[in-house]
Design a protein around this motif. Structure first.
Motif, PDB file in Angstrom:
ATOM      1  N   ARG A   1      -7.256 -10.107   2.058  1.00  0.00           N
ATOM      2  CA  ARG A   1      -6.733 -10.252   0.699  1.00  0.00           C
ATOM      3  C   ARG A   1      -6.209 -11.641   0.419  1.00  0.00           C
ATOM      4  NH1 ARG A   1      -3.564  -4.389   0.926  1.00  0.00           N
ATOM      5  NH2 ARG A   1      -5.407  -3.071   0.668  1.00  0.00           N
TER       6      ARG A   1
ATOM      7  N   GLY B   1      -0.321  -3.037   3.353  1.00  0.00           N
ATOM      8  CA  GLY B   1       0.203  -3.667   2.152  1.00  0.00           C
ATOM      9  C   GLY B   1       1.567  -4.266   2.398  1.00  0.00           C
TER      10      GLY B   1
ATOM     11  N   THR C   1      -4.389   4.046  -2.131  1.00  0.00           N
ATOM     12  CA  THR C   1      -3.696   2.939  -1.470  1.00  0.00           C
ATOM     13  C   THR C   1      -4.263   1.607  -1.953  1.00  0.00           C
ATOM     14  OG1 THR C   1      -5.260   3.123   0.372  1.00  0.00           O
ATOM     15  CG2 THR C   1      -3.163   4.282   0.582  1.00  0.00           C
ATOM     16  N   THR C   2      -3.375   0.615  -2.041  1.00  0.00           N
ATOM     17  CA  THR C   2      -3.763  -0.657  -2.645  1.00  0.00           C
ATOM     18  C   THR C   2      -2.746  -1.722  -2.287  1.00  0.00           C
ATOM     19  OG1 THR C   2      -4.309  -1.718  -4.764  1.00  0.00           O
ATOM     20  CG2 THR C   2      -2.537  -0.096  -4.782  1.00  0.00           C
ATOM     21  N   ASP C   3      -2.955  -2.937  -2.780  1.00  0.00           N
ATOM     22  CA  ASP C   3      -2.040  -4.034  -2.490  1.00  0.00           C
ATOM     23  C   ASP C   3      -0.749  -3.939  -3.306  1.00  0.00           C
ATOM     24  OD1 ASP C   3      -3.364  -4.495  -4.859  1.00  0.00           O
ATOM     25  OD2 ASP C   3      -4.162  -6.457  -4.293  1.00  0.00           O
TER      26      ASP C   3
ATOM     27  N   ARG D   1      -0.515   1.640   4.933  1.00  0.00           N
ATOM     28  CA  ARG D   1      -1.857   1.110   5.215  1.00  0.00           C
ATOM     29  C   ARG D   1      -2.867   1.724   4.256  1.00  0.00           C
ATOM     30  NH1 ARG D   1      -2.102   0.286  11.839  1.00  0.00           N
ATOM     31  NH2 ARG D   1      -0.040  -0.709  12.004  1.00  0.00           N
ATOM     32  N   ASP D   2      -4.042   1.114   4.198  1.00  0.00           N
ATOM     33  CA  ASP D   2      -5.032   1.460   3.171  1.00  0.00           C
ATOM     34  C   ASP D   2      -5.894   2.659   3.577  1.00  0.00           C
ATOM     35  OD1 ASP D   2      -6.383   0.052   5.166  1.00  0.00           O
ATOM     36  OD2 ASP D   2      -7.865  -0.748   3.770  1.00  0.00           O
TER      37      ASP D   2
ATOM     38  N   GLY E   1      -9.394   3.246  -1.601  1.00  0.00           N
ATOM     39  CA  GLY E   1      -8.684   2.907  -0.373  1.00  0.00           C
ATOM     40  C   GLY E   1      -9.633   2.293   0.635  1.00  0.00           C
TER      41      GLY E   1
END
Length: 403
Positions: free
Chosen positions: A58, A385, A363-365, A333-334, A378
């Motif tokens: 990212r 994150g 799930t995401t940043d 976590r993703d 996800g």
């Protein structure tokens, strides 16, 4: 917000809602794992249950989240006067400055990584579509990522504007003002285009009077002699033009949802620094169009911006406290999430008819910039994150009296 949600939110009484212990633990973890080279990056682990870091990811959004992190730590410093928070503010601001210094032209890089970093190969491979450039800082070689978007500038300016007002340390204010001046001077010199050193234009601010006015507003605030005339002229000519792009974006409440985060943070800076002028009423009309779309999306971040601009509201503020507690139930976590068949879909198969509960969302940043209607998404559980989506609304809630 429905009656059931309001009732549940009302159960969240002040002593039980929002944990400073959690906020401080997240900040400590960010310092330990998410700032290897000055800007926010997310570590990649060897396995979902492993603590062994095997890379970083990212990088292309490092500037925007470093800006949000800077804002979070600035609110924390204002509330607590913590030396740790002050140190984090300085480090984040200097991380953003490095993203400008490394390019050699004052364009803002998406992120940077030393050429001798063990993670450089993986990062540059992932970010190759954005363009990999080479620069130097303190005689050391760095890769930096180009194709910089308006998102990255918006996040950086948001964080710097908050830092200038929340942190009264003279060194911070001097450095922040200088960096804001450089950022806005670059954009104005290039007619509001983001130009790479090789002449490529990654994007322009054409048709985004709201963003141009926001940046000029912040710049005027920290450097009045240089930017006041430019802001006043742009305000007279462009204030009504803030209505159109926001109105168009709200026609699609689920697609490219990150646009609403950019709109919200830019209008926050534009409006809070405007005072009681005639133009503030225009900007508030623009904000109200946006807020009518997002006010029932169960979004703690947007709620805190609304609190800052409109003052207390018992139902909204109780809901915000609940939303923060629910965030703490989310995986860091993703992990892959598939709620198709769990909640009814409307239109596309992966779009829910109503906002999904916060603790179950994809799930995401930064959860508050992702559609609350997204049913599937996800990763593989390897990327962690940073948690800025908790500490930013948490410390804003402390500052604005919601917690």
């Amino acid at each position: 917000m429905d009656a059931k949600t309001l009732f549940i939110a009302a159960l969240c009484v002040l002593p039980l809602c929002g944990s400073e212990v959690d906020a401080l633990a997240i900040s400590a973890n960010i310092q330990q794992l998410h700032l290897p080279y000055g800007g926010i990056l997310d570590p990649v682990f060897a396995a979902p249950d492993s603590d062994q870091i095997v890379g970083y990811s990212r990088c292309g959004d490092s500037a925007i989240w470093t800006g949000h992190y800077l804002a979070a730590e600035s609110f924390r410093y204002k509330v607590t006067r913590s030396p740790d928070a002050l140190a984090n503010v300085l480090n984040a601001e200097r991380g953003l400055r490095a993203m400008m210094d490394v390019t050699g032209t004052d364009v803002l890089a998406r992120c940077l990584v030393p050429v001798d970093s063990p993670w450089a190969a993986g990062i540059t491979q992932e970010e190759a579509p954005n363009g990999i450039y080479v620069g130097k800082l303190n005689q050391a070689g760095y890769y930096w990522i180009g194709n910089t978007s308006r998102d990255q500038y918006s996040g950086a300016m948001f964080g710097l504007g908050v830092a200038y007002d929340m942190v009264d340390d003279p060194l911070v204010r001097t450095e922040v003002a200088a960096l804001i001046t450089r950022l806005v001077d670059f954009l104005r010199h290039n007619n509001w285009a983001i130009v790479m050193p090789d002449g490529k234009i990654s994007t322009i601010f054409l048709g985004r009077a709201d963003q141009q006015l926001c940046f000029l507003q912040i710049a005027r605030h920290v450097n009045s002699s240089r930017f006041s005339t430019a802001y006043t002229t742009s305000e007279i000519l462009g204030s009504f033009e803030t209505l159109a792009p926001i109105s168009i974006e709200t026609l699609d409440p689920t697609g490219s949802y990150h646009k609403f985060n950019l709109d919200t943070i830019n209008l926050y800076s534009l409006i809070r620094l405007e005072g009681s002028s005639f133009f503030r009423s225009i900007y508030m009309q623009t904000y109200d169009i946006l807020r009518r779309t997002t006010d029932d999306h169960f979004n703690a971040h947007f709620n805190m911006i609304d609190r800052a601009l409109k003052g207390p509201d018992a139902g909204r503020d109780a809901a915000t406290r609940l939303f923060l507690d629910l965030w703490l139930l989310r995986p860091r976590r993703d992990v892959f999430v598939d709620l198709r068949g769990v909640y009814p879909s409307c239109g596309a198969d992966d779009v829910a008819c109503a906002p999904i509960p916060i603790e179950q969302r994809v799930t995401t940043d930064f959860i508050w910039q992702r559609s609350p209607f997204q049913l599937v998404g996800g990763g593989t559980g390897l990327i962690e994150g940073a948690g800025i989506d908790y500490i930013l609304p948490y410390w804003m809630a402390r500052y604005y009296g919601v917690l």
